[in-house]
Design an enzyme around this catalytic site. Structure first.
Site, PDB file in Angstrom:
ATOM      1  N   ARG A 299       0.866  -1.174   0.000  1.00  0.00           N
ATOM      2  CA  ARG A 299       0.000   0.000   0.000  1.00  0.00           C
ATOM      3  C   ARG A 299       0.907   1.231   0.000  1.00  0.00           C
ATOM      4  O   ARG A 299       2.072   1.164   0.409  1.00  0.00           O
ATOM      5  CB  ARG A 299      -0.880   0.030   1.251  1.00  0.00           C
ATOM      6  CG  ARG A 299      -1.826  -1.169   1.390  1.00  0.00           C
ATOM      7  CD  ARG A 299      -2.631  -1.059   2.684  1.00  0.00           C
ATOM      8  NE  ARG A 299      -3.581  -2.150   2.819  1.00  0.00           N
ATOM      9  CZ  ARG A 299      -3.359  -3.276   3.486  1.00  0.00           C
ATOM     10  NH1 ARG A 299      -2.183  -3.465   4.080  1.00  0.00           N
ATOM     11  NH2 ARG A 299      -4.293  -4.211   3.571  1.00  0.00           N
TER      12      ARG A 299
ATOM     13  N   LYS B  55      -2.352  -1.764   7.192  1.00  0.00           N
ATOM     14  CA  LYS B  55      -3.718  -1.518   7.647  1.00  0.00           C
ATOM     15  C   LYS B  55      -4.054  -2.539   8.733  1.00  0.00           C
ATOM     16  O   LYS B  55      -3.838  -3.717   8.587  1.00  0.00           O
ATOM     17  CB  LYS B  55      -4.686  -1.665   6.469  1.00  0.00           C
ATOM     18  CG  LYS B  55      -6.089  -1.198   6.762  1.00  0.00           C
ATOM     19  CD  LYS B  55      -6.943  -1.313   5.521  1.00  0.00           C
ATOM     20  CE  LYS B  55      -8.349  -0.854   5.777  1.00  0.00           C
ATOM     21  NZ  LYS B  55      -9.195  -1.024   4.585  1.00  0.00           N
TER      22      LYS B  55
ATOM     23  N   HIS C 294      -2.159   2.291  -6.017  1.00  0.00           N
ATOM     24  CA  HIS C 294      -2.875   1.082  -5.591  1.00  0.00           C
ATOM     25  C   HIS C 294      -3.129   0.137  -6.770  1.00  0.00           C
ATOM     26  O   HIS C 294      -3.331  -1.063  -6.567  1.00  0.00           O
ATOM     27  CB  HIS C 294      -4.194   1.469  -4.915  1.00  0.00           C
ATOM     28  CG  HIS C 294      -4.563   0.555  -3.791  1.00  0.00           C
ATOM     29  ND1 HIS C 294      -3.846   0.492  -2.606  1.00  0.00           N
ATOM     30  CD2 HIS C 294      -5.569  -0.355  -3.669  1.00  0.00           C
ATOM     31  CE1 HIS C 294      -4.399  -0.400  -1.811  1.00  0.00           C
ATOM     32  NE2 HIS C 294      -5.444  -0.938  -2.431  1.00  0.00           N
TER      33      HIS C 294
ATOM     34  N   ARG D 227      -0.687  -2.580  -6.731  1.00  0.00           N
ATOM     35  CA  ARG D 227      -1.045  -3.607  -5.742  1.00  0.00           C
ATOM     36  C   ARG D 227      -2.101  -4.554  -6.332  1.00  0.00           C
ATOM     37  O   ARG D 227      -2.008  -5.773  -6.179  1.00  0.00           O
ATOM     38  CB  ARG D 227      -1.549  -2.924  -4.472  1.00  0.00           C
ATOM     39  CG  ARG D 227      -2.008  -3.866  -3.362  1.00  0.00           C
ATOM     40  CD  ARG D 227      -2.314  -3.032  -2.117  1.00  0.00           C
ATOM     41  NE  ARG D 227      -3.143  -3.728  -1.161  1.00  0.00           N
ATOM     42  CZ  ARG D 227      -2.694  -4.544  -0.218  1.00  0.00           C
ATOM     43  NH1 ARG D 227      -1.394  -4.803  -0.138  1.00  0.00           N
ATOM     44  NH2 ARG D 227      -3.526  -5.110   0.638  1.00  0.00           N
TER      45      ARG D 227
ATOM     46  N   HIS E 203      -4.437  -9.101   3.939  1.00  0.00           N
ATOM     47  CA  HIS E 203      -5.890  -9.038   4.118  1.00  0.00           C
ATOM     48  C   HIS E 203      -6.293  -9.919   5.300  1.00  0.00           C
ATOM     49  O   HIS E 203      -5.875 -11.071   5.383  1.00  0.00           O
ATOM     50  CB  HIS E 203      -6.617  -9.544   2.870  1.00  0.00           C
ATOM     51  CG  HIS E 203      -6.580  -8.583   1.724  1.00  0.00           C
ATOM     52  ND1 HIS E 203      -6.838  -8.961   0.416  1.00  0.00           N
ATOM     53  CD2 HIS E 203      -6.334  -7.245   1.677  1.00  0.00           C
ATOM     54  CE1 HIS E 203      -6.733  -7.905  -0.377  1.00  0.00           C
ATOM     55  NE2 HIS E 203      -6.430  -6.859   0.360  1.00  0.00           N
TER      56      HIS E 203
ATOM     57  N   TYR F  57     -10.328 -10.398  -6.575  1.00  0.00           N
ATOM     58  CA  TYR F  57      -9.383 -10.554  -7.689  1.00  0.00           C
ATOM     59  C   TYR F  57      -9.670 -11.797  -8.523  1.00  0.00           C
ATOM     60  O   TYR F  57      -9.260 -11.884  -9.675  1.00  0.00           O
ATOM     61  CB  TYR F  57      -7.942 -10.598  -7.159  1.00  0.00           C
ATOM     62  CG  TYR F  57      -7.529  -9.317  -6.502  1.00  0.00           C
ATOM     63  CD1 TYR F  57      -7.247  -8.180  -7.256  1.00  0.00           C
ATOM     64  CD2 TYR F  57      -7.452  -9.215  -5.115  1.00  0.00           C
ATOM     65  CE1 TYR F  57      -6.890  -6.993  -6.654  1.00  0.00           C
ATOM     66  CE2 TYR F  57      -7.095  -8.027  -4.502  1.00  0.00           C
ATOM     67  CZ  TYR F  57      -6.816  -6.916  -5.272  1.00  0.00           C
ATOM     68  OH  TYR F  57      -6.474  -5.736  -4.668  1.00  0.00           O
TER      69      TYR F  57
END
Length: 286
Positions: free
Chosen positions: A143, A168, A232, A235, A258, A267
């Protein structure tokens, strides 16, 4: 009220361990709701489900209409706020419980083709720093905030990996480095005379996300990519290319950091779409 907001902010940051960006968004949403209470002469202790529903209706009817994602976040912000008020015995119940978030249509992320990634990296090779920034975004799926927060001490060269400590949700993760990228990073650190505690891109002061955006935009324009590309996107491209090459989705989930597999699953739609496109080409040719 300011004290409650500050304590709520601290709770989100240190207990929930949410990202700075998420904390700012949640606190902003709660401030907006508190203004609604003041305008309608409603005490915080008296807030009921009916008041929450009235507020949601007001948000839905405003001139600058919120999309489903923004509205869902505002509801989540209030749910977290009233959970906090329950935990601290300021409120007995959470009036947001039972209120459903609007359905969000998952948008398939944009990504670059392998040939476009190759172009992007080739055009940036003359600038060592820019090349390494783009390479880390793509080859490690970072990120923007993670890239900006990287320090020299977060890199290992034997074995070669990068440790992400400011992702995150504040979850640490390890992402392997290719031998070529590791070598170039090591040369860059040596040539710049950086100390372990220095930021990788910067020294005492880290690089700003807006600088990363400008760099990505600069090279996409230089190599003639017409798509709307932002950091992004690299990514997204990292995740998509791994899945296209048959990498297990659980491995991709870990590499991206994640917490939920459903976030990574978006995805898969890209890969599925490629299958449909392939069949359609056969039909067209037939």
């Amino acid at each position: 009220m300011e004290r409650i907001l500050q304590n709520f902010s601290d709770y989100l940051m240190h207990v929930r361990r949410l990202s700075d960006h998420t904390v700012v968004a949640y606190v902003g949403d709660v401030k907006q709701f508190l203004c609604f209470l003041i305008e309608n002469d409603i005490e915080l202790k008296d807030v009921s489900r009916l008041h929450i529903e009235e507020y949601i209706k007001k948000l839905s009817k405003q001139k600058t209409k919120l999309n489903s994602t923004s509205l869902a976040r505002k509801i989540s912000s209030l749910r977290s706020f009233f959970n906090y008020l329950q935990l601290t015995s300021i409120k007995d119940e959470n009036p947001v419980e039972g209120i459903r978030n609007p359905k969000i249509r998952r948008r398939i992320p944009d990504f670059l083709l392998p040939s476009e990634i190759q172009k992007l990296l080739e055009f940036s090779m003359k600038n060592q720093r820019d090349y390494l920034m783009l390479s880390l975004l793509y080859f490690c799926g970072l990120r923007v905030s993670e890239l900006c927060n990287l320090r020299v001490e977060d890199l290992s060269f034997s074995p070669a990996f990068v440790k992400i400590t400011m992702g995150k949700g504040k979850k640490d993760r390890i992402v392997p480095l290719t031998s070529k990228l590791a070598e170039k990073l090591e040369n860059y650190i040596t040539s710049c005379g950086k100390s372990p505690e220095d930021y990788l891109f910067g020294s005492q002061i880290k690089i700003h996300p807006s600088t990363v955006f400008r760099i990505v935009r600069k090279y996409t324009m230089m190599c003639g990519i017409k798509k709307r590309i932002h950091p992004h996107t690299l990514r997204h491209t990292f995740a998509t290319h791994l899945l296209q090459k048959g990498v297990n989705i659980r491995v991709v989930q870990d590499l991206l950091g994640h917490s939920n597999l459903s976030t990574t699953s978006v995805y898969l739609h890209v890969v599925d779409q490629e299958k449909f496109d392939a069949i359609n080409k056969l039909l067209q040719e037939g």
